[in-house]
Design a protein around this motif. Sequence first.
Motif, PDB file in Angstrom:
ATOM      1  N   THR A 194      -0.683 -19.486  16.826  1.00 35.29           N
ATOM      2  CA  THR A 194      -0.566 -20.931  17.045  1.00 35.29           C
ATOM      3  C   THR A 194       0.820 -21.296  17.575  1.00 35.29           C
ATOM      4  O   THR A 194       0.955 -22.106  18.498  1.00 35.29           O
ATOM      5  CB  THR A 194      -0.847 -21.689  15.735  1.00 35.29           C
TER       6      THR A 194
ATOM      7  N   ALA B 297       1.060 -20.297  21.168  1.00 32.48           N
ATOM      8  CA  ALA B 297       0.301 -21.236  22.011  1.00 32.48           C
ATOM      9  C   ALA B 297       1.118 -22.508  22.244  1.00 32.48           C
ATOM     10  O   ALA B 297       1.179 -23.025  23.370  1.00 32.48           O
ATOM     11  CB  ALA B 297      -1.031 -21.567  21.346  1.00 32.48           C
TER      12      ALA B 297
ATOM     13  N   TRP C 136      -7.269 -24.412  24.292  1.00 31.98           N
ATOM     14  CA  TRP C 136      -6.784 -23.719  23.095  1.00 31.98           C
ATOM     15  C   TRP C 136      -7.451 -24.270  21.832  1.00 31.98           C
ATOM     16  O   TRP C 136      -7.953 -23.495  20.999  1.00 31.98           O
ATOM     17  CB  TRP C 136      -5.268 -23.864  22.986  1.00 31.98           C
TER      18      TRP C 136
ATOM     19  N   ARG D 295     -10.166 -22.209  19.611  1.00 31.18           N
ATOM     20  CA  ARG D 295      -9.726 -21.906  18.238  1.00 31.18           C
ATOM     21  C   ARG D 295     -10.789 -22.341  17.233  1.00 31.18           C
ATOM     22  O   ARG D 295     -11.049 -21.631  16.245  1.00 31.18           O
ATOM     23  CB  ARG D 295      -8.397 -22.607  17.950  1.00 31.18           C
TER      24      ARG D 295
ATOM     25  N   ALA E 242      -8.250 -17.916  21.134  1.00 28.72           N
ATOM     26  CA  ALA E 242      -7.732 -19.156  21.714  1.00 28.72           C
ATOM     27  C   ALA E 242      -6.466 -18.891  22.516  1.00 28.72           C
ATOM     28  O   ALA E 242      -6.285 -19.416  23.620  1.00 28.72           O
ATOM     29  CB  ALA E 242      -7.460 -20.178  20.617  1.00 28.72           C
ATOM     30  N   LEU E 243      -5.573 -18.063  21.968  1.00 28.72           N
ATOM     31  CA  LEU E 243      -4.343 -17.737  22.685  1.00 28.72           C
ATOM     32  C   LEU E 243      -4.651 -16.968  23.965  1.00 28.72           C
ATOM     33  O   LEU E 243      -4.053 -17.224  25.017  1.00 28.72           O
ATOM     34  CB  LEU E 243      -3.416 -16.906  21.786  1.00 28.72           C
TER      35      LEU E 243
ATOM     36  N   LEU F  27      -6.018 -19.385  26.521  1.00 28.29           N
ATOM     37  CA  LEU F  27      -4.922 -20.214  27.024  1.00 28.29           C
ATOM     38  C   LEU F  27      -4.100 -19.446  28.048  1.00 28.29           C
ATOM     39  O   LEU F  27      -3.782 -19.960  29.131  1.00 28.29           O
ATOM     40  CB  LEU F  27      -4.039 -20.661  25.861  1.00 28.29           C
TER      41      LEU F  27
END
Length: 508
Positions: free
Chosen positions: A12, A15, A110, A114, A122-123, A126
């Motif tokens: 997180t 990101a 993202w 997620r 998610a990362l 992204l």
Amino acid sequence: MSGETSFSRTFTWLAFVSVAAFALLWLARWPTFPLVLDPYYHLMIANQVAQAGGPIAYEWWEFAPEGRPHLYPPLLHVLLAAGIKLGLSPLTVIRLASTVLLPTLLVSIWAVVRRLFGSLTALCCLWMAMVPFSFHLHSTITLAATLGMILLLWMMVALESNRWFSAGLLLALLSYTHLGIPIVALTLMAVMAVIRSQTRKTIFKAFWGLFLVLPWGMHLWNHREVFHVVPRMENEMLELVPIILVFSAIGFWHCCKQRGSHLWLLAMLAGFLWFSKHHAFRWLSGEGMLPIILLAGVGMCAVAQPVRRHALWVTGFLFAISIVLPTRIQTPKGWQWRWQDTAAWHLLHAPGTVSKALDASFTTHLTEHLAQTTASLTQPDEILWSNFSYAMGSIAALAKRPMSSAMLNEVAPATFRDPIQAAHLIIWFKVDERLPGSLPSSILKSYSLTRVAEDDLAILYRQQGQRLRAHFPQAVLPLGVILGFLGAALGFIGQDLLRSGKNAVSKL
């Protein structure tokens, strides 16, 4: 469990840093916005919405004085008009939209991934979204489509969370945003209803949102005979990022294997197939890249997952490779490889340092000065014509003046007439080597024209005699009412999805 939480926090944090760095580099390009060509059309319509005090159903300021039915969905124009009504200049408003929407799309990618698949995926998604610069440029040009992609992503979350009412609201907002993305959304929903029984009931309930679209749908149906698809030169300049295609193939296989929530990406990929026939660039290099990017992120994550304890280092290495590998571009000479063409190379250089066809703008100190001159020589309802209709659209949008031609020709004019005869002011651009440096004698002999101004960009001629003036646009509904409904809808959706996310299981 604590180790996984620590990993999730690291992903997180990375990101957040990635989006912040991208947003700052994107903001540094502020003077180059808006890019060609669509933002100037959106600005032209936003000026009319601001003038009318609400969304319009008839467009008086293109093909003036007769105009034409307005068939472009109103949501983006309402938001731009709200900025103009607040006192911002049209140029500032469109630059804000050009600066904000793309980072918002990245944040949405993202956040949505997620929720669906976890922090590592998610990362990866992204980072994959930060690689193709053509995708970034196109998303900044087709602002309505970018807003539509954001809504589409959150509609998937609403459907996955069984929030059918919010999903219906998002489907309605999407239909008032873009003409093409709603077809993607309906296809996505239909495919998911067939292949995944767990979401079928929620999808059927979410179709209630189409009732909110009935007024707009009836308007489009009533004017269907004047709308036609226009072939676009952009289809001759495809750009592909091979490493993203490789990762997306891995992601496709992984989604087929995992099924469950991964089926959303396969359904989205099917939805964007509608773009393949007439809009090849948008399918493979524009908004159609969204499912390809998401699948690539899933593929990158699948490669890194076997080395779970070192997944961050593996994904970082794969991301670095994706940045330095070349892209494959289509040119008049055929397909060519181009190195140093991913987003990182462009964002770390001044705009234009690395040549890119879409990285261009009509807005310079010359065009701003020409717009000011045009506004000073005309009344608000007097009509412009030019030998270069696209550039004319930018001047008309900045000067807040109607024109007898049009930038986008998908919708026919109400009446065909001589566009020069209809104009009060002629703007003859002299910067194109293919055109004469001044107005041809044949035109001077045919019309009663007087030269009134000249600068480095154009010669301006005033047409003598009486002629019709453009109508002032009329609103269908007050702008305040529309903004009130929009604020209430977004507020409810945000609260509803936030509530549904509180009990979501955090995944690595």
